[in-house]
Design a protein around this motif. Sequence first.
Motif, mmCIF file in Angstrom:
data_model
loop_
_atom_site.group_PDB
_atom_site.id
_atom_site.type_symbol
_atom_site.label_atom_id
_atom_site.label_comp_id
_atom_site.label_asym_id
_atom_site.label_seq_id
_atom_site.Cartn_x
_atom_site.Cartn_y
_atom_site.Cartn_z
ATOM 1 N N THR A 1 0.811 -1.222 0.000
ATOM 2 C CA THR A 1 0.000 0.000 0.000
ATOM 3 C C THR A 1 0.841 1.267 0.000
ATOM 4 O OG1 THR A 1 -1.801 -1.123 1.135
ATOM 5 C CG2 THR A 1 -1.750 1.265 1.289
ATOM 6 N N LYS A 2 1.808 1.349 0.905
ATOM 7 C CA LYS A 2 2.593 2.573 1.066
ATOM 8 C C LYS A 2 3.811 2.579 0.144
ATOM 9 C CE LYS A 2 -0.171 3.439 4.534
ATOM 10 N NZ LYS A 2 -1.296 4.393 4.418
ATOM 11 N N ASP A 3 4.635 1.539 0.254
ATOM 12 C CA ASP A 3 5.906 1.540 -0.474
ATOM 13 C C ASP A 3 5.743 1.545 -1.982
ATOM 14 O OD1 ASP A 3 7.456 1.655 1.791
ATOM 15 O OD2 ASP A 3 7.736 -0.515 1.943
ATOM 16 N N PHE A 4 4.597 1.026 -2.475
ATOM 17 C CA PHE A 4 4.364 1.012 -3.923
ATOM 18 C C PHE A 4 3.216 1.926 -4.342
ATOM 19 C CE2 PHE A 4 6.936 -2.811 -3.513
ATOM 20 C CZ PHE A 4 7.777 -2.691 -4.607
ATOM 21 N N ALA A 5 2.813 2.822 -3.434
ATOM 22 C CA ALA A 5 1.875 3.901 -3.787
ATOM 23 C C ALA A 5 0.570 3.388 -4.377
ATOM 24 C CB ALA A 5 2.554 4.886 -4.761
ATOM 25 N N VAL A 6 0.038 2.290 -3.817
ATOM 26 C CA VAL A 6 -1.205 1.713 -4.341
ATOM 27 C C VAL A 6 -2.153 1.414 -3.169
ATOM 28 C CG1 VAL A 6 -0.369 0.775 -6.522
ATOM 29 C CG2 VAL A 6 -0.016 -0.532 -4.430
ATOM 30 N N SER A 7 -2.562 2.450 -2.461
ATOM 31 C CA SER A 7 -3.426 2.238 -1.294
ATOM 32 C C SER A 7 -4.785 1.661 -1.670
ATOM 33 C CB SER A 7 -3.612 3.554 -0.531
ATOM 34 O OG SER A 7 -4.033 4.590 -1.399
ATOM 35 N N GLY A 8 -5.151 1.773 -2.935
ATOM 36 C CA GLY A 8 -6.422 1.190 -3.373
ATOM 37 C C GLY A 8 -6.360 -0.311 -3.589
ATOM 38 N N ILE A 9 -5.166 -0.880 -3.615
ATOM 39 C CA ILE A 9 -5.010 -2.338 -3.729
ATOM 40 C C ILE A 9 -4.748 -2.877 -2.334
ATOM 41 C CG2 ILE A 9 -3.643 -4.232 -4.685
ATOM 42 C CD1 ILE A 9 -3.042 -2.512 -7.084
ATOM 43 N N ARG A 10 -5.677 -3.653 -1.818
ATOM 44 C CA ARG A 10 -5.581 -4.119 -0.432
ATOM 45 C C ARG A 10 -4.756 -5.400 -0.389
ATOM 46 N NH1 ARG A 10 -5.159 -0.748 1.839
ATOM 47 N NH2 ARG A 10 -5.790 -1.636 3.849
ATOM 48 N N PHE A 11 -3.527 -5.246 0.085
ATOM 49 C CA PHE A 11 -2.635 -6.405 0.177
ATOM 50 C C PHE A 11 -1.686 -6.220 1.350
ATOM 51 C CE2 PHE A 11 1.528 -8.289 -0.502
ATOM 52 C CZ PHE A 11 1.209 -9.624 -0.736
ATOM 53 N N GLY A 12 -1.699 -7.163 2.273
ATOM 54 C CA GLY A 12 -0.766 -7.159 3.388
ATOM 55 C C GLY A 12 -0.262 -8.570 3.621
ATOM 56 N N THR A 13 0.933 -8.673 4.184
ATOM 57 C CA THR A 13 1.495 -9.997 4.418
ATOM 58 C C THR A 13 2.098 -10.078 5.813
ATOM 59 O OG1 THR A 13 2.984 -11.687 3.521
ATOM 60 C CG2 THR A 13 3.758 -9.418 3.431
ATOM 61 N N LEU A 14 1.948 -11.240 6.415
ATOM 62 C CA LEU A 14 2.486 -11.513 7.746
ATOM 63 C C LEU A 14 3.568 -12.568 7.632
ATOM 64 C CD1 LEU A 14 2.223 -11.317 10.920
ATOM 65 C CD2 LEU A 14 0.640 -13.250 10.736
ATOM 66 N N TYR A 15 4.675 -12.345 8.353
ATOM 67 C CA TYR A 15 5.715 -13.376 8.431
ATOM 68 C C TYR A 15 5.878 -13.767 9.889
ATOM 69 C CZ TYR A 15 9.760 -16.217 7.419
ATOM 70 O OH TYR A 15 10.594 -17.301 7.274
ATOM 71 N N THR A 16 5.628 -15.047 10.201
ATOM 72 C CA THR A 16 5.790 -15.563 11.550
ATOM 73 C C THR A 16 6.299 -16.994 11.503
ATOM 74 O OG1 THR A 16 4.677 -16.064 13.652
ATOM 75 C CG2 THR A 16 3.343 -16.239 11.642
ATOM 76 N N GLU A 17 7.250 -17.300 12.381
ATOM 77 C CA GLU A 17 7.763 -18.662 12.475
ATOM 78 C C GLU A 17 6.868 -19.548 13.335
ATOM 79 O OE1 GLU A 17 11.876 -18.902 13.562
ATOM 80 O OE2 GLU A 17 12.450 -17.208 12.290
#
Length: 523
Positions: free
Chosen positions: A294-310
């Motif tokens: 959303t922030k780093d690629f300037a596309v707040s209209g595309i809803r995408f988030g990722t979680l990394y957990t062991e």
Amino acid sequence: GGGNRQELRVCPLTKRRVDMHRFCNPNGFQRSPYLSARGNFANIFHGSTEEGYKAYHADKYDEDKNPNGIINFGTSENKLCFDLMSKRLTQTDMNLMEPSLLQYPDWKGHLFLREEVARFLTYYCKAPAPLKAENVIVLNGCGSLFSALATVLCDPGEAVLIATPFYDGITQSVFLYGNVKLVYVYLDSKITGTNTRPFQLTVEKLEKALQDARAEGVTVRALILLNPQNPLGDIYSLSELRDYLEFAKRHELHVIVDEIYMLSVFDESATFHSVLGMDRLPDPQRTHVMWGITKDFAVSGIRFGTLYTENQDVANAVASLCYFHGVCGTVQHKVAQLLKDRDWINQVYLRANHARLKAAHTYVTDELKTLGVPFLNRNAGFFVWIDFRKYLKTGTFEEELLLWKRFLDNKVLLSCGKAFECSEPGWFRIIFADKTHRLQLGMQRIRKVLEEREQEILAEEKEQPCQSDQDGKADSTDEIIFVSRHQEPTCASSSNLGDLIGLLQQQMRSSDWLQKNTAEQFA
């Protein structure tokens, strides 16, 4: 925003720390018979936090169609890179339609995407060993990740620890949606003792907030860290991160690290350290890192988030909630194609984005220096944390809200400090990641409000006995630029002297004479 602030002021500080209901009680609110108690509360909360955003959408500025509309400096979006992103997202490799993309995926996300995310984070987080796709979960935004993590890590009524000021969307995700409380670690702008910069988070402050909450019978399960920090723009050092994680380990707290601005560090003098890049995590089973495009690629209209957990228990529990927060198959394909295009990201996008962010930041901060307005000088994110306290006569949150409304009446939307649970009235956040013509017009409107307010304060001072309050809240430091010591408005003569000193400070800091004319060069 409309809460019962008299009630808020008289309740104990520790009570405010854990009871979110306190500031969501607008006077005269009519309970709806169609909603549950939770529904009514959500309705109140939405109404009190969305006023400015609603006004903006009803009266958006448009250079041609609505030149007198509201300019939005309140929503944290990057509006500088539409040309780059629109071109890349419409290239032929993005247009794939296969049966699997139109069917239910693995709820953690398609494997091809999770593998690409793992490679991407390994590279940009500088992980000491390759990250694994099995530890990646994909949801429709980091807000959903906060909600899911709060739900699976805490029971209703339990709490997470977070430093203020902080991005207010977390309140909606964690408290309103997950029914999990927030325990505030209040930071302030003073430079005292171990505080080497304004609003500095220390382990001592974390310990105090945790012990205060436990003394009230509140069970704290997790700590939230924002790095880079929104709204301050701080980037935590490696030693600070290690200290925070060690604190959490001692108290068996989960740590949720939001690194959504990690690629938006726009100055080479600043270095970002990801938790995933640490050689050894103090408690890897309780450390969970999130990021999104959303922030780093300037596309707040595309809803995408990722979680990394062991922690596979946490991963599986969050994955069970992905049914409600999934990302559609075609978007997963586009994101995977984007993340794997390392050459384009490094050679084209990041170079241009960082240069544009830096130029926009320089323009806004130069304007603030000209106005004599203090601010935190940081090199990450899309925002500047500004000190407007000298424009508040009595220094209250009521005055802060009135100033916020005055900006809105003059067609510029900012975010006031209370929205971020700032402990000091008068701080505001401004978003600078916007096109030059909107920045110029928006700053003109801000200047108009501040100049009018300054004249009003001077007129009031002439009618009242001269009073001075030297209880400075922002000590002299290069961390705060231009006017570094805050004091309440005084009589006209001392105010003029203060203006002169401020002007001299600005000229010294903006001049390169001292750099060019060193003692060594004279010798």
